[in-house]
Design a protein around this motif. Sequence first.
Motif, short mmCIF file in Angstrom:
data_model
loop_
_atom_site.label_atom_id
_atom_site.label_comp_id
_atom_site.label_asym_id
_atom_site.label_seq_id
_atom_site.Cartn_x
_atom_site.Cartn_y
_atom_site.Cartn_z
N GLU A 4 0.82 -1.21 0.00
CA GLU A 4 0.00 0.00 0.00
C GLU A 4 0.86 1.26 0.00
O GLU A 4 0.48 2.30 -0.55
CB GLU A 4 -0.92 0.02 1.23
CG GLU A 4 -1.92 -1.13 1.26
CD GLU A 4 -2.93 -0.97 2.40
OE1 GLU A 4 -3.42 0.15 2.59
OE2 GLU A 4 -3.19 -1.97 3.09
N ILE A 5 2.03 1.17 0.61
CA ILE A 5 2.90 2.34 0.76
C ILE A 5 3.64 2.70 -0.53
O ILE A 5 3.73 3.88 -0.91
CB ILE A 5 3.93 2.09 1.89
CG1 ILE A 5 3.23 1.99 3.25
CG2 ILE A 5 5.00 3.17 1.92
CD1 ILE A 5 4.12 1.48 4.35
N LEU A 6 4.19 1.70 -1.23
CA LEU A 6 5.12 1.96 -2.33
C LEU A 6 4.49 2.55 -3.60
O LEU A 6 5.00 3.55 -4.13
CB LEU A 6 5.89 0.68 -2.67
CG LEU A 6 6.97 0.28 -1.67
CD1 LEU A 6 7.49 -1.12 -1.96
CD2 LEU A 6 8.11 1.29 -1.69
N PRO A 7 3.42 1.98 -4.14
CA PRO A 7 2.89 2.51 -5.40
C PRO A 7 2.47 3.98 -5.27
O PRO A 7 1.82 4.37 -4.30
CB PRO A 7 1.69 1.61 -5.69
CG PRO A 7 2.01 0.32 -4.99
CD PRO A 7 2.70 0.74 -3.73
N GLY A 8 2.88 4.77 -6.26
CA GLY A 8 2.53 6.19 -6.26
C GLY A 8 3.61 7.08 -5.68
O GLY A 8 3.56 8.30 -5.85
N LYS A 9 4.61 6.50 -5.01
CA LYS A 9 5.70 7.29 -4.46
C LYS A 9 6.83 7.41 -5.49
O LYS A 9 7.03 6.53 -6.32
CB LYS A 9 6.24 6.64 -3.19
CG LYS A 9 5.44 6.96 -1.93
CD LYS A 9 6.14 6.43 -0.69
CE LYS A 9 5.57 7.05 0.58
NZ LYS A 9 4.14 6.94 0.71
N THR A 10 7.59 8.50 -5.38
CA THR A 10 8.82 8.58 -6.18
C THR A 10 9.84 7.64 -5.55
O THR A 10 9.72 7.27 -4.37
CB THR A 10 9.40 10.01 -6.20
OG1 THR A 10 9.89 10.32 -4.88
CG2 THR A 10 8.35 11.02 -6.63
#
Length: 230
Positions: free
Chosen positions: A89-95
């Motif tokens: 949930e944390i990783l996708p969408g982050k640089t």
Amino acid sequence: MSFTPEVEEMCCVAQGPNNGPSPIPEEGKWVQAKEVKDISGLTHGVGWCAPQQGACKLTLNVKNGIIEEALIETLGCTGMTHSAAMASEILPGKTILEALNTDLVCDAINVAMRELFLQIAYGRTQTAFSEDGLPIGAGLEDLGKGLRSVTGTMYGTSAKGPRYMEIAEGFVRELALDADDEIIGYKFVQLGIMMDLIEKGTDANEALKTATGTYGRFDDAVKTINPRHQ
């Protein structure tokens, strides 16, 4: 910005040529990466926790600096599975820079992120020379039919010898032994395929039969054993 007196008193000297960073290979192109958004690529890496009781294999698909796809596979520690759920949930969408500086709960996952960051930032991705890279969803292809991680679980003692329990083909149900009690093959069940069949309405016993196969000279066995109980 403050300067020391020594620097304040210096005269200005022109720097001369400034060619920028060396280009790195990214998805079939040579790119001078100056900002996070200049980075793209798909790659895999492995991390481990400080006591080395567990490991994480992390797969990231990065487009224009953003993690668009993440596959988190863990081994050896039950708590890591919950950390992996959070990381998904944390990783996708982050640089990739945000992800590098984000607590991913489990030390092994954090280390895997660090290792992948190095690969991505230095143009060492698996898609470095693949034009346009891979589409979002390519990470799932590693899991094959039934979307299960490829794991190997083997055990052995000097007193009783080896036991194959989980292998590339799947969950090992029986080991085939020859007249010298050496392993010559095994019977396995592909659990992912079996569960897919059951969910589609196939009888559980029929699904088990369909998803079961053998490897090696299984039919030539003098005897077979259950590797978990014999």
